[in-house]
Scaffold this motif. Structure first.
Motif, PDB file in Angstrom:
ATOM      1  N   ASP A 164      23.704  17.376  77.940  1.00  0.00           N
ATOM      2  CA  ASP A 164      22.322  16.510  78.254  1.00  0.00           C
ATOM      3  C   ASP A 164      20.768  17.436  77.033  1.00  0.00           C
ATOM      4  N   ASP A 166      17.983  17.069  76.984  1.00  0.00           N
ATOM      5  CA  ASP A 166      17.023  18.118  77.204  1.00  0.00           C
ATOM      6  C   ASP A 166      17.299  19.189  78.656  1.00  0.00           C
ATOM      7  N   LYS A 167      18.435  19.611  78.103  1.00  0.00           N
ATOM      8  CA  LYS A 167      18.736  21.382  78.274  1.00  0.00           C
ATOM      9  C   LYS A 167      18.728  21.870  77.605  1.00  0.00           C
ATOM     10  N   LEU A 169      17.230  21.194  75.053  1.00  0.00           N
ATOM     11  CA  LEU A 169      15.707  21.261  74.520  1.00  0.00           C
ATOM     12  C   LEU A 169      14.660  22.223  75.531  1.00  0.00           C
ATOM     13  N   LEU A 170      15.319  23.148  76.713  1.00  0.00           N
ATOM     14  CA  LEU A 170      14.647  23.846  77.969  1.00  0.00           C
ATOM     15  C   LEU A 170      15.201  24.360  77.259  1.00  0.00           C
ATOM     16  N   MET A 171      16.836  24.838  77.062  1.00  0.00           N
ATOM     17  CA  MET A 171      16.953  26.231  76.162  1.00  0.00           C
ATOM     18  C   MET A 171      16.342  26.387  75.298  1.00  0.00           C
ATOM     19  N   GLN A 180      23.463  30.982  71.181  1.00  0.00           N
ATOM     20  CA  GLN A 180      23.268  31.278  72.739  1.00  0.00           C
ATOM     21  C   GLN A 180      22.951  30.216  73.579  1.00  0.00           C
ATOM     22  N   LYS A 184      25.594  29.947  76.542  1.00  0.00           N
ATOM     23  CA  LYS A 184      25.116  29.392  78.285  1.00  0.00           C
ATOM     24  C   LYS A 184      24.840  28.554  78.299  1.00  0.00           C
ATOM     25  N   LEU A 185      25.264  27.551  77.486  1.00  0.00           N
ATOM     26  CA  LEU A 185      24.753  25.883  77.529  1.00  0.00           C
ATOM     27  C   LEU A 185      26.349  25.058  77.943  1.00  0.00           C
ATOM     28  N   PRO A 188      30.149  26.397  78.756  1.00  0.00           N
ATOM     29  CA  PRO A 188      30.089  26.341  80.617  1.00  0.00           C
ATOM     30  C   PRO A 188      29.879  24.867  81.190  1.00  0.00           C
ATOM     31  N   ASN A 189      29.479  24.344  79.869  1.00  0.00           N
ATOM     32  CA  ASN A 189      28.912  22.790  81.355  1.00  0.00           C
ATOM     33  C   ASN A 189      30.148  22.135  80.099  1.00  0.00           C
TER      34      ASN A 189
END
Lengths: 264, 260
Positions: A164, A166-167, A169-171, A180, A184-185, A188-189
Motif C-alpha cells: 500500500d 499510503d502505508k 507515505l505514512l512511514m 526501515q 518494518k513494512l 512483513p507485509n
C-alpha cells in the motif's frame, strides 16, 4: 477460569468437530480403497502387475532396497538436493526481488530478461548445466534452483510492489528511511505471499531434482526411476514415485505448519 | 494570535507522462496556533496535495510554506499525518503500532516518550488493548490508535486527511468527538481535509474554502459556535447559517456532500 459455553455454541463446536472427523475418515477411506482396489485388480489379473505394479510389490521392493542398503542413500540424495536447491532458490530469489524493488531502474532494465527466463523450459538448459558445473549433485541442485528462482523473484517482487502506497507515505511522514520501510513494512507485509511461494517451491524443487537426476546422476529417486524404466523393473519406478509422494507431502506439511504459526 | 502555519502564494504542478497538471495556483492562507482548521473544496481540487506539501512529502513549485515562521523541511518532524484509513500494521500489536514512529526515530528506549504513549493509551481507554492485534478492535478504536500513533511523536501540527471517511455515520460522529477532544486537550494545531461541510463546521475554528483546480483560496470563514463538542456544535443556532453560506460558496463547484 474456563468460560461457560452456551448450548447453541456447544452444538456448533460439536458439529465443526464432527465435520472434521468425517473429512479425515473419508480421506483415509479413499486411500485404503485405492490401495485395496489396486491390489485386487493386480491379484485377479485385470491389470498386469508387471506394468502397473501393486501395493504389495511396492512394499516388497522397499524392503529389498532397504536390505541392500540402497534405499536410504537414494532418499537422502534426493532430499539433500531438493532442500539445498529449495533454500538457495528462496534466499537468492528473495535477495534479487529486494534489489529489484529497491531500484526501479534496475527492475525496468531486467524485466524482459525475467519474462524470457520465466517462459523458458529449464530442462532445455540441462546439457549446458552438466558442461558448466559437472554431473551429479551440483547439476541437480542447479536445475532445482533454476526452476524455483524465477517464480520466487516474480512473486516476491509483485508482493513488494503492491505494498500500500499510503502505508509507505505514512512511514515517510514518520521519517523512515528506505531500509526501515523495507524491514518494518514491505517484508512483513509480504509474509503471506512468501509462505505461498514456499508452498509452490516445494513442488518445483522436487521437479528440478527429478529432472536433474534423470539427466546426470548415480543416485537419487530420479535416478532410480530412470534406472527402473531402462531395466524394465517397473516396481522400482512405482516405488520411487510413491516415495516421492511421501517426501514431497512431508515437506509441504512442514511449510503448512510454518503458515499456521505465521497466522497465529 | 500568531500565524502558525502559513501558505504564501504556493503553486504546485504535478508532472505526468502526458502532461503537466496545474494543481495549486498562488494558494494563500494561514492557521493560528492551537486552531482547528478545515480545508473544503470540490473533489480533485488539490486538498490532499496541500497536506502533502505541508508534511514535506512534496515540494512546492513556487511560493513559501512556513510553520512557526520557519520553512517546512522534507518529512518535517514538527508535523504528524493521519490518513484516510488507519493503516495499522496487522502483524504488530497495538502497542507496537503506537510506538512505530518512536522505533523509526530510534527513540523507543526513551522512557519519557514511552510513558507518554502509555498515558495516551490509558487516557483514551485503549490500555487494556495494548497487546491485542488491530483486527480485534472496532473501526473507531482503530482510528483512535492511529491518532495516538501520530501524537506520540509530539507533532506541533496535525494533518488529518479525511480520517473519518471510511467509517459509518454513527461511528463517524463518535470518532469526530473523540478526535476533537484529543486534539484540543493535547493542545495541538490541526488541519483537516474533508468533503463533508457539516463535519468541517462542527469541528473547526476556521474553514478555508478552495476553488476547483488549479486551487486557490476562495474564502476563509472563522467560526465560534456554541458547544464543547462537534456533536453539540451541530445543534448550535448558527450552524445552519454557516452551512448555507459555505454551500453557496461551493455551489458553483462540484461534488460536495450536503449531509444533515
Amino acid at each position: 477460569m474456563k468460560k461457560q459455553l452456551s448450548k447453541a455454541h456447544e452444538k456448533y463446536l460439536k458439529r465443526l468437530k464432527k465435520d472434521k472427523i468425517i473429512v479425515i475418515f473419508w480421506q483415509i477411506a479413499l486411500f485404503v480403497c485405492f490401495l485395496g482396489i489396486w491390489q485386487l485388480l493386480a491379484d485377479t489379473g485385470v491389470i498386469d502387475p508387471f506394468f502397473f505394479s501393486s501395493p504389495s510389490r511396492i512394499a516388497v521392493t522397499i524392503v529389498d532396497l532397504f536390505a541392500n542398503g540402497n534405499l536410504l542413500l537414494h532418499i537422502w540424495t534426493s532430499l539433500y538436493e531438493t532442500i539445498l536447491g529449495f533454500i538457495i532458490a528462496v534466499l537468492l530469489g528473495l535477495i534479487i526481488a529486494v534489489m529489484l524493488w529497491w531500484s526501479e531502474k534496475l527492475r525496468k532494465i531486467l524485466e524482459p530478461y525475467l519474462i524470457i527466463l520465466n517462459s523458458l523450459p529449464k530442462i532445455a538448459l540441462g546439457p549446458m548445466i552438466i558442461f558448466w558445473v559437472g554431473s551429479g549433485t551440483s547439476a541437480t541442485v542447479v536445475m532445482s534452483v533454476l526452476i524455483c528462482i524465477v517464480i520466487t523473484i516474480i512473486s516476491m517482487l509483485n508482493a513488494f510492489i503492491s505494498c500500500d502506497k499510503d502505508k509507505i507515505l505514512l512511514m515517510k511522514s514518520m521519517r523512515a528511511n528506505k531500509f526501515q520501510i523495507l524491514f518494518k513494512l514491505v517484508l512483513p507485509n509480504a509474509l503471506p505471499e512468501f509462505v505461498s511461494v514456499l508452498k509452490i517451491n516445494v513442488g518445483m524443487a522436487w521437479v528440478g531434482t527429478v529432472m536433474g537426476e534423470y539427466l546426470s546422476s548415480k543416485a537419487g529417486l530420479g535416478y532410480l526411476i530412470n534406472y527402473g524404466s531402462q531395466m524394465l523393473k517397473l516396481d522400482i519406478v512405482m516405488t520411487s514415485i510413491t516415495l516421492l509422494c511421501v517426501l514431497a507431502g512431508g515437506m509441504y506439511g512442514l511449510v503448512s505448519l510454518l503458515e499456521k504459526r505465521q497466522q497465529k | 494570535m500568531d500565524k502558525f502555519l502559513e501558505f504564501k502564494n504556493v503553486t504546485y504542478f504535478y508532472q505526468t507522462k502526458t502532461s503537466e497538471i496545474h494543481a495549486l495556483d498562488k494558494l494563500t492562507f494561514a492557521v493560528d496556533e492551537f486552531q482547528f482548521a478545515s480545508l473544503v473544496g470540490p473533489s480533485g481540487c488539490g486538498k490532499t496535495t496541500v497536506l502533502s506539501l505541508t508534511a514535506g512529502l512534496l515540494e512546492a513549485s513556487e511560493g513559501e510554506i512556513l510553520l512557526d515562521q520557519k520553512p517546512i523541511t522534507k518529512n518535517d518532524p514538527r508535523i504528524g499525518y493521519m490518513f484516510q484509513r488507519d493503516h495499522l500494521f496487522e502483524w504488530r500489536s497495538i502497542w507496537q503500532n503506537i510506538t512505530l514512529g518512536l522505533e523509526l526515530q530510534h527513540k523507543n528506549k526513551d522512557q519519557q516518550k514511552l510513558s507518554l504513549a502509555e498515558n495516551l493509551l490509558k487516557k483514551y481507554d485503549l490500555y487494556g488493548f495494548k497487546n491485542k492485534k488491530p483486527h480485534e478492535l472496532s473501526g473507531g478504536m482503530r482510528q483512535r490508535v492511529a491518532l495516538i500513533r501520530t501524537l506520540v511523536l509530539e507533532p506541533a501540527l496535525l494533518l488529518l486527511d479525511e480520517p473519518f471517511s471510511a467509517l459509518d455515520f454513527q461511528t463517524r460522529l463518535k470518532v469526530c468527538d473523540d478526535v476533537y477532544d484529543i486534539i484540543k486537550s493535547e493542545k495541538k494545531t490541526a488541519l483537516l481535509v474533508t468533503h463533508d461541510i457539516s463535519e468541517a463546521i462542527s469541528m473547526s475554528d476556521r474553514i478555508i474554502i478552495l476553488t476547483k483546480r488549479p486551487a486557490h483560496t476562495r474564502t476563509i470563514i472563522d467560526l465560534n459556535l456554541e458547544g464543547n463538542t462537534p456533536l453539540e456544535k451541530r445543534e448550535a443556532n448558527d450552524f445552519g447559517k454557516h452551512f448555507e453560506m459555505i454551500w453557496r460558496n461551493l455551489s458553483s463547484e462540484e461534488t460536495i456532500i450536503k449531509s444533515p
